[in-house]
Design a protein around this motif. Structure first.
Motif, PDB file in Angstrom:
ATOM      1  N   SER A 126      81.253  29.810  46.015  1.00 49.89           N
ATOM      2  CA  SER A 126      81.720  29.598  44.644  1.00 49.89           C
ATOM      3  C   SER A 126      82.422  30.853  44.144  1.00 49.89           C
ATOM      4  O   SER A 126      82.453  31.875  44.849  1.00 49.89           O
ATOM      5  N   PRO A 127      82.970  30.835  42.926  1.00 55.50           N
ATOM      6  CA  PRO A 127      83.545  32.066  42.374  1.00 55.50           C
ATOM      7  C   PRO A 127      82.564  33.227  42.305  1.00 55.50           C
ATOM      8  O   PRO A 127      82.976  34.393  42.277  1.00 55.50           O
ATOM      9  N   LEU A 128      81.255  32.946  42.323  1.00 48.31           N
ATOM     10  CA  LEU A 128      80.251  34.002  42.255  1.00 48.31           C
ATOM     11  C   LEU A 128      80.144  34.803  43.548  1.00 48.31           C
ATOM     12  O   LEU A 128      79.447  35.824  43.589  1.00 48.31           O
ATOM     13  N   ALA A 129      80.822  34.373  44.602  1.00 47.71           N
ATOM     14  CA  ALA A 129      80.724  35.071  45.887  1.00 47.71           C
ATOM     15  C   ALA A 129      81.070  36.552  45.769  1.00 47.71           C
ATOM     16  O   ALA A 129      80.507  37.387  46.478  1.00 47.71           O
ATOM     17  N   VAL A 130      81.966  36.893  44.837  1.00 46.75           N
ATOM     18  CA  VAL A 130      82.356  38.305  44.671  1.00 46.75           C
ATOM     19  C   VAL A 130      81.232  39.133  44.060  1.00 46.75           C
ATOM     20  O   VAL A 130      81.304  40.372  44.058  1.00 46.75           O
ATOM     21  N   LEU A 131      80.184  38.473  43.554  1.00 50.95           N
ATOM     22  CA  LEU A 131      79.058  39.184  42.950  1.00 50.95           C
ATOM     23  C   LEU A 131      77.898  39.380  43.921  1.00 50.95           C
ATOM     24  O   LEU A 131      76.848  39.892  43.527  1.00 50.95           O
ATOM     25  N   ASP A 132      78.064  38.979  45.154  1.00 52.26           N
ATOM     26  CA  ASP A 132      76.999  39.110  46.133  1.00 52.26           C
ATOM     27  C   ASP A 132      76.577  40.576  46.272  1.00 52.26           C
ATOM     28  O   ASP A 132      77.406  41.440  46.566  1.00 52.26           O
ATOM     29  N   ARG A 133      75.307  40.849  45.985  1.00 49.83           N
ATOM     30  CA  ARG A 133      74.711  42.188  46.072  1.00 49.83           C
ATOM     31  C   ARG A 133      75.201  43.142  44.985  1.00 49.83           C
ATOM     32  O   ARG A 133      74.939  44.344  45.043  1.00 49.83           O
ATOM     33  N   VAL A 134      75.916  42.618  43.990  1.00 46.07           N
ATOM     34  CA  VAL A 134      76.398  43.453  42.886  1.00 46.07           C
ATOM     35  C   VAL A 134      75.405  43.353  41.713  1.00 46.07           C
ATOM     36  O   VAL A 134      75.132  42.255  41.236  1.00 46.07           O
ATOM     37  N   PRO A 135      74.834  44.461  41.241  1.00 45.42           N
ATOM     38  CA  PRO A 135      73.955  44.391  40.076  1.00 45.42           C
ATOM     39  C   PRO A 135      74.709  43.877  38.852  1.00 45.42           C
ATOM     40  O   PRO A 135      75.834  44.304  38.565  1.00 45.42           O
ATOM     41  N   VAL A 136      74.099  42.932  38.153  1.00 38.60           N
ATOM     42  CA  VAL A 136      74.673  42.371  36.929  1.00 38.60           C
ATOM     43  C   VAL A 136      73.697  42.610  35.789  1.00 38.60           C
ATOM     44  O   VAL A 136      72.527  42.953  36.002  1.00 38.60           O
ATOM     45  N   LEU A 137      74.159  42.397  34.564  1.00 34.65           N
ATOM     46  CA  LEU A 137      73.305  42.630  33.407  1.00 34.65           C
ATOM     47  C   LEU A 137      72.529  41.373  33.043  1.00 34.65           C
ATOM     48  O   LEU A 137      73.105  40.298  32.878  1.00 34.65           O
ATOM     49  N   HIS A 138      71.224  41.536  32.887  1.00 33.19           N
ATOM     50  CA  HIS A 138      70.347  40.454  32.421  1.00 33.19           C
ATOM     51  C   HIS A 138      69.836  40.831  31.038  1.00 33.19           C
ATOM     52  O   HIS A 138      69.439  41.983  30.798  1.00 33.19           O
ATOM     53  N   TRP A 139      69.826  39.834  30.132  1.00 36.61           N
ATOM     54  CA  TRP A 139      69.327  40.114  28.785  1.00 36.61           C
ATOM     55  C   TRP A 139      68.872  38.797  28.166  1.00 36.61           C
ATOM     56  O   TRP A 139      69.558  38.190  27.368  1.00 36.61           O
ATOM     57  N   HIS A 140      67.686  38.354  28.553  1.00 41.38           N
ATOM     58  CA  HIS A 140      67.212  37.060  28.043  1.00 41.38           C
ATOM     59  C   HIS A 140      65.704  36.954  28.149  1.00 41.38           C
ATOM     60  O   HIS A 140      65.076  37.623  28.978  1.00 41.38           O
ATOM     61  N   GLY A 141      65.150  36.100  27.304  1.00 37.03           N
ATOM     62  CA  GLY A 141      63.738  35.781  27.357  1.00 37.03           C
ATOM     63  C   GLY A 141      63.487  34.307  27.574  1.00 37.03           C
ATOM     64  O   GLY A 141      62.346  33.881  27.732  1.00 37.03           O
ATOM     65  N   ASP A 142      64.558  33.508  27.557  1.00 29.33           N
ATOM     66  CA  ASP A 142      64.466  32.066  27.769  1.00 29.33           C
ATOM     67  C   ASP A 142      65.041  31.693  29.123  1.00 29.33           C
ATOM     68  O   ASP A 142      65.784  32.468  29.746  1.00 29.33           O
ATOM     69  N   THR A 143      64.715  30.498  29.566  1.00 26.52           N
ATOM     70  CA  THR A 143      65.281  29.947  30.789  1.00 26.52           C
ATOM     71  C   THR A 143      65.478  28.453  30.585  1.00 26.52           C
ATOM     72  O   THR A 143      65.231  27.935  29.495  1.00 26.52           O
ATOM     73  N   PHE A 144      65.909  27.756  31.630  1.00 23.45           N
ATOM     74  CA  PHE A 144      66.179  26.322  31.512  1.00 23.45           C
ATOM     75  C   PHE A 144      65.918  25.640  32.846  1.00 23.45           C
ATOM     76  O   PHE A 144      65.966  26.273  33.909  1.00 23.45           O
ATOM     77  N   ASP A 145      65.616  24.358  32.764  1.00 23.10           N
ATOM     78  CA  ASP A 145      65.539  23.553  33.978  1.00 23.10           C
ATOM     79  C   ASP A 145      66.957  23.266  34.469  1.00 23.10           C
ATOM     80  O   ASP A 145      67.904  23.203  33.675  1.00 23.10           O
ATOM     81  N   LEU A 146      67.096  23.087  35.763  1.00 23.49           N
ATOM     82  CA  LEU A 146      68.408  22.774  36.319  1.00 23.49           C
ATOM     83  C   LEU A 146      68.790  21.357  35.907  1.00 23.49           C
ATOM     84  O   LEU A 146      68.040  20.402  36.151  1.00 23.49           O
ATOM     85  N   PRO A 147      69.942  21.177  35.264  1.00 25.37           N
ATOM     86  CA  PRO A 147      70.337  19.832  34.828  1.00 25.37           C
ATOM     87  C   PRO A 147      70.521  18.879  36.013  1.00 25.37           C
ATOM     88  O   PRO A 147      70.887  19.300  37.115  1.00 25.37           O
ATOM     89  N   ASP A 148      70.282  17.616  35.771  1.00 20.93           N
ATOM     90  CA  ASP A 148      70.523  16.602  36.792  1.00 20.93           C
ATOM     91  C   ASP A 148      71.989  16.647  37.220  1.00 20.93           C
ATOM     92  O   ASP A 148      72.890  16.684  36.373  1.00 20.93           O
ATOM     93  N   GLY A 149      72.211  16.656  38.508  1.00 20.48           N
ATOM     94  CA  GLY A 149      73.571  16.669  39.020  1.00 20.48           C
ATOM     95  C   GLY A 149      74.187  18.043  39.130  1.00 20.48           C
ATOM     96  O   GLY A 149      75.310  18.182  39.633  1.00 20.48           O
ATOM     97  N   ALA A 150      73.476  19.078  38.664  1.00 15.17           N
ATOM     98  CA  ALA A 150      74.007  20.443  38.734  1.00 15.17           C
ATOM     99  C   ALA A 150      73.707  21.063  40.096  1.00 15.17           C
ATOM    100  O   ALA A 150      72.763  20.679  40.788  1.00 15.17           O
TER     101      ALA A 150
END
Length: 235
Positions: A126-150
């Motif tokens: 996917s387009p995220l392939a360029v982020l493989d092993r690259v540290p990214v910023l996380h800033w959250h306290g919530d999460t979500f279930d994976l939507p159907d079909g996603a």
């Protein structure tokens, strides 16, 4: 000229590094301020790209933030039409909710700071392939279930659902790929109370991590966005 409509929840959580990339790709950027602008007046189909940005509220807090009802309708219409849309942090949570998935606190854990993603097999193509092993910023306290079909694209040890694709034109990112070192100085002010409330977290510590990791992310984020645009706007 193509148009990108960006739904913004707080002034300092903007498009960040995406702004220059979109300008170079020929986009005119139009911010719409949640809680201020009338989101039900935004045409969900007209802009070539929609980006729903982050913010320090819950995607489920309709009682406190009535504008969320109009925002969810806008996102749902955009998704139903298969028009290109990216959700970042709160934006990804709202996308998940618009697709019928549950959004909720992440077991009382706040994931704030820099760390790499673990990409799934689909994530690596996917387009995220360029982020493989690259540290990214996380800033959250919530999460979500994976939507159907996603399709799940990435995870971290603290958050199983870090990124998903839905169809060919929808990308939900729980993390902040758009973050820049300069822009985060405003976050350190705006999120001062939250930072102080988390054990072991501090502005100097976050700033040191940002100086170390932000430059690489600022190089990779434009390529991720360009890959998404190429795949969804090729016609």
């Amino acid at each position: 000229m193509k148009t990108c409509v960006a739904i913004r929840h707080v002034a300092y959580e903007d498009l960040g590094s995406f702004e220059q990339t979109l300008g170079e790709a020929g986009f005119c950027i139009q911010y719409r301020e949640a809680g201020w602008d009338e989101l039900d007046a935004v045409d969900p189909l007209k802009p070539e790209l929609m980006v729903v940005l982050g913010g320090p509220i819950g995607a489920y807090e309709d009682h406190d933030y009535p504008f969320l009802a109009d925002e969810l309708k806008l996102i749902e219409a955009r998704l139903k039409a298969g028009r290109p849309i990216i959700g970042i942090c709160l934006g990804a949570q709202l996308m998940a909710r618009a697709l019928g998935a549950r959004v909720y606190p992440n077991d009382g854990v706040k994931e704030i700071g820099w760390s790499p993603l673990t990409l799934t097999g689909d994530g690596k193509t996917s387009p995220l392939a360029v982020l493989d092993r690259v540290p990214v910023l996380h800033w959250h306290g919530d999460t979500f279930d994976l939507p159907d079909g996603a399709t799940l694209l990435a995870s971290t040890p603290l958050t199983a659902h870090q990124a998903f694709a839905w169809g060919k034109a929808a990308l939900g990112l729980q993390f902040h790929v758009e973050a820049t070192a300069a822009g985060l100085e405003r976050w350190f002010i705006g999120h001062a109370c939250e930072i102080a409330s988390v054990d072991g977290l501090s502005v100097p510590g976050l700033r040191a991590e940002t100086r170390r990791f932000a430059p690489e992310l600022e190089e990779c984020a434009p390529e991720m966005l360009n890959r998404f645009l190429s795949a969804t706007l090729s016609d």
